[in-house]
Motif scaffolding. Sequence first.
Motif, PDB file in Angstrom:
ATOM      1  N   PRO A  22       0.804  -1.220   0.000  1.00 41.50           N
ATOM      2  CA  PRO A  22       0.000   0.000   0.000  1.00 41.50           C
ATOM      3  C   PRO A  22       0.840   1.275   0.000  1.00 41.50           C
ATOM      4  N   GLY A  23       1.944   1.269   0.715  1.00 34.80           N
ATOM      5  CA  GLY A  23       2.800   2.452   0.754  1.00 34.80           C
ATOM      6  C   GLY A  23       3.339   2.814  -0.621  1.00 34.80           C
ATOM      7  N   TRP A  24       3.671   1.802  -1.423  1.00 41.44           N
ATOM      8  CA  TRP A  24       4.177   2.048  -2.785  1.00 41.44           C
ATOM      9  C   TRP A  24       3.073   2.668  -3.644  1.00 41.44           C
ATOM     10  N   VAL A  25       1.854   2.117  -3.537  1.00 41.37           N
ATOM     11  CA  VAL A  25       0.725   2.657  -4.309  1.00 41.37           C
ATOM     12  C   VAL A  25       0.445   4.095  -3.900  1.00 41.37           C
ATOM     13  N   LEU A  26       0.475   4.378  -2.618  1.00 37.75           N
ATOM     14  CA  LEU A  26       0.189   5.725  -2.138  1.00 37.75           C
ATOM     15  C   LEU A  26       1.256   6.710  -2.589  1.00 37.75           C
ATOM     16  N   ALA A  27       2.508   6.246  -2.656  1.00 34.42           N
ATOM     17  CA  ALA A  27       3.571   7.114  -3.172  1.00 34.42           C
ATOM     18  C   ALA A  27       3.326   7.459  -4.639  1.00 34.42           C
ATOM     19  N   LEU A  28       2.841   6.470  -5.411  1.00 35.35           N
ATOM     20  CA  LEU A  28       2.516   6.712  -6.819  1.00 35.35           C
ATOM     21  C   LEU A  28       1.382   7.719  -6.941  1.00 35.35           C
ATOM     22  N   VAL A  29       0.319   7.542  -6.149  1.00 33.74           N
ATOM     23  CA  VAL A  29      -0.828   8.453  -6.189  1.00 33.74           C
ATOM     24  C   VAL A  29      -0.394   9.866  -5.793  1.00 33.74           C
ATOM     25  N   ALA A  30       0.408   9.971  -4.743  1.00 33.18           N
ATOM     26  CA  ALA A  30       0.874  11.282  -4.286  1.00 33.18           C
ATOM     27  C   ALA A  30       1.690  11.984  -5.367  1.00 33.18           C
ATOM     28  N   ARG A  31       2.531  11.213  -6.056  1.00 30.50           N
ATOM     29  CA  ARG A  31       3.348  11.809  -7.126  1.00 30.50           C
ATOM     30  C   ARG A  31       2.469  12.338  -8.252  1.00 30.50           C
ATOM     31  N   GLU A  32       1.461  11.559  -8.667  1.00 29.51           N
ATOM     32  CA  GLU A  32       0.591  11.986  -9.764  1.00 29.51           C
ATOM     33  C   GLU A  32      -0.253  13.193  -9.382  1.00 29.51           C
ATOM     34  N   LEU A  33      -0.613  13.302  -8.107  1.00 26.54           N
ATOM     35  CA  LEU A  33      -1.437  14.426  -7.647  1.00 26.54           C
ATOM     36  C   LEU A  33      -0.601  15.616  -7.192  1.00 26.54           C
ATOM     37  N   ASP A  34       0.721  15.437  -7.202  1.00 28.50           N
ATOM     38  CA  ASP A  34       1.626  16.479  -6.722  1.00 28.50           C
ATOM     39  C   ASP A  34       1.301  16.853  -5.276  1.00 28.50           C
ATOM     40  N   LYS A  35       1.137  15.821  -4.451  1.00 27.47           N
ATOM     41  CA  LYS A  35       0.840  15.987  -3.036  1.00 27.47           C
ATOM     42  C   LYS A  35       1.880  15.264  -2.201  1.00 27.47           C
ATOM     43  N   ASP A  36       1.983  15.638  -0.949  1.00 25.23           N
ATOM     44  CA  ASP A  36       2.701  14.825   0.018  1.00 25.23           C
ATOM     45  C   ASP A  36       1.820  13.639   0.406  1.00 25.23           C
ATOM     46  N   ILE A  37       2.431  12.498   0.703  1.00 28.21           N
ATOM     47  CA  ILE A  37       1.643  11.348   1.142  1.00 28.21           C
ATOM     48  C   ILE A  37       0.810  11.698   2.374  1.00 28.21           C
ATOM     49  N   SER A  38       1.328  12.548   3.209  1.00 28.04           N
ATOM     50  CA  SER A  38       0.607  12.926   4.425  1.00 28.04           C
ATOM     51  C   SER A  38      -0.678  13.683   4.128  1.00 28.04           C
ATOM     52  N   ASP A  39      -0.831  14.167   2.893  1.00 32.65           N
ATOM     53  CA  ASP A  39      -2.049  14.885   2.514  1.00 32.65           C
ATOM     54  C   ASP A  39      -3.094  13.972   1.873  1.00 32.65           C
ATOM     55  N   LEU A  40      -2.725  12.722   1.623  1.00 33.29           N
ATOM     56  CA  LEU A  40      -3.659  11.814   0.964  1.00 33.29           C
ATOM     57  C   LEU A  40      -4.734  11.328   1.932  1.00 33.29           C
ATOM     58  N   VAL A  41      -5.975  11.189   1.404  1.00 33.17           N
ATOM     59  CA  VAL A  41      -7.092  10.599   2.150  1.00 33.17           C
ATOM     60  C   VAL A  41      -7.469   9.306   1.442  1.00 33.17           C
ATOM     61  N   VAL A  42      -7.443   8.203   2.195  1.00 33.79           N
ATOM     62  CA  VAL A  42      -7.700   6.873   1.640  1.00 33.79           C
ATOM     63  C   VAL A  42      -8.994   6.331   2.235  1.00 33.79           C
ATOM     64  N   TRP A  43      -9.966   6.033   1.373  1.00 31.66           N
ATOM     65  CA  TRP A  43     -11.270   5.513   1.815  1.00 31.66           C
ATOM     66  C   TRP A  43     -11.166   4.004   1.983  1.00 31.66           C
ATOM     67  N   VAL A  44     -11.569   3.502   3.166  1.00 33.61           N
ATOM     68  CA  VAL A  44     -11.478   2.076   3.477  1.00 33.61           C
ATOM     69  C   VAL A  44     -12.729   1.649   4.239  1.00 33.61           C
ATOM     70  N   LEU A  45     -13.277   0.480   3.890  1.00 37.27           N
ATOM     71  CA  LEU A  45     -14.386  -0.087   4.659  1.00 37.27           C
ATOM     72  C   LEU A  45     -13.883  -0.563   6.021  1.00 37.27           C
ATOM     73  N   ASP A  46     -14.701  -0.368   7.033  1.00 36.63           N
ATOM     74  CA  ASP A  46     -14.370  -0.811   8.384  1.00 36.63           C
ATOM     75  C   ASP A  46     -14.691  -2.301   8.509  1.00 36.63           C
ATOM     76  N   ARG A  47     -13.680  -3.130   8.217  1.00 38.16           N
ATOM     77  CA  ARG A  47     -13.826  -4.574   8.297  1.00 38.16           C
ATOM     78  C   ARG A  47     -12.579  -5.170   8.950  1.00 38.16           C
ATOM     79  N   PRO A  48     -12.722  -6.278   9.694  1.00 39.70           N
ATOM     80  CA  PRO A  48     -11.552  -6.920  10.296  1.00 39.70           C
ATOM     81  C   PRO A  48     -10.467  -7.259   9.272  1.00 39.70           C
ATOM     82  N   ARG A  49     -10.887  -7.606   8.044  1.00 35.15           N
ATOM     83  CA  ARG A  49      -9.910  -7.974   7.022  1.00 35.15           C
ATOM     84  C   ARG A  49      -9.011  -6.814   6.611  1.00 35.15           C
TER      85      ARG A  49
END
Length: 338
Positions: free
Chosen positions: A140-167
């Motif tokens: 996930p960290g690698w994917v988020l780094a890619l997304v941050a680069r394409e959006l010209d954002k810091d990773i710390s500025d990214l918001v990731v939507w996730v379902l609340d599940r034990p998995r």
Amino acid sequence: MGFELARATEAAALAAGRYVGLGLPQQADEEASTSLLKELGWLPCQGYVIGHGHREREVQNPDNPELWVGTGSGPEMDVVYAAVDGTNLLAQGRPGAVSVICATPRDQMWLPRSALNMQKIVVDRRVAKALVPECLDAPPGWVLALVARELDKDISDLVVWVLDRPRHTNLVSQIRLAGARAQIRIDGDIAGALLAGNPDSRVDVLMGVGGAVEGLLAAAGVKAMGGAMVTRLAPRDEEERRMVLDEGHDLQTIQALDDLVKTNDIYFAATGITDGELIRGVTFTGRLAKTHSLILGEGGVKRFVQSEHPMRGGRSIAMQDSHTVRAADPEAVSVPRL
């Protein structure tokens, strides 16, 4: 056809809206489904329901009349719907519950009959070209780094939507370890995908496992907005795994939007039930109800529509009265009905 579909999601939202906060998710979904299907009876097509948001390992039988919708004349279409996406959100009076539907020409959407879950990553059009199949197996960290680069954002500025599940416990830990912020929701992954696929929202990416029908609906909406999505079937237990394999599907195959929705001829509508970041919910004010809908398709156009519904006996007057109009004049296609 987008506006016709929106009439169906409006009807579902108005029905479900009466149950917000009452703790009755099943009743809300049943009422919404009944109202939505009544509206679909007037859809100007030969429509076949290939999936809906409350199926449980059902076998789709083309001879089942309940799976056919529309007037029976016009183009042949495949239809997928979730009368209520986010039943628990609705029952608890939380934000983000929506009614969603999409339609495409026949045989242009892919949905295995026995699959109930998919692993997904969703991004908007600014990241679309960078989202490759390998992302689904990458940390996930690698994917988020890619997304941050394409959006010209810091990773710390990214918001990731996730379902609340034990998995997703490990996934959320890795998102936070990478420095991004996890927006965790108990329900409603269609709305989550639409937020991730919309460049105007605060959500940058959706990650995790959610429903297969919900994934197909999300794929249609995200494709209509120019976003990107990669998916893979993710059986929740051994029985589902066996059924998916018996259908001849490879559990290692990663699919993109064009594999799920093969056409650009997409008709998509969503109506808010409870207030959300993308669409406002239904409001009832005495003899008037207001709905807010998103309509996608028709050349990539994105429309936000607000509708006012005069009410009588707790139901839309227009949707009650226009049954008579339809019976008298089948060409009166602009008049909504129940």
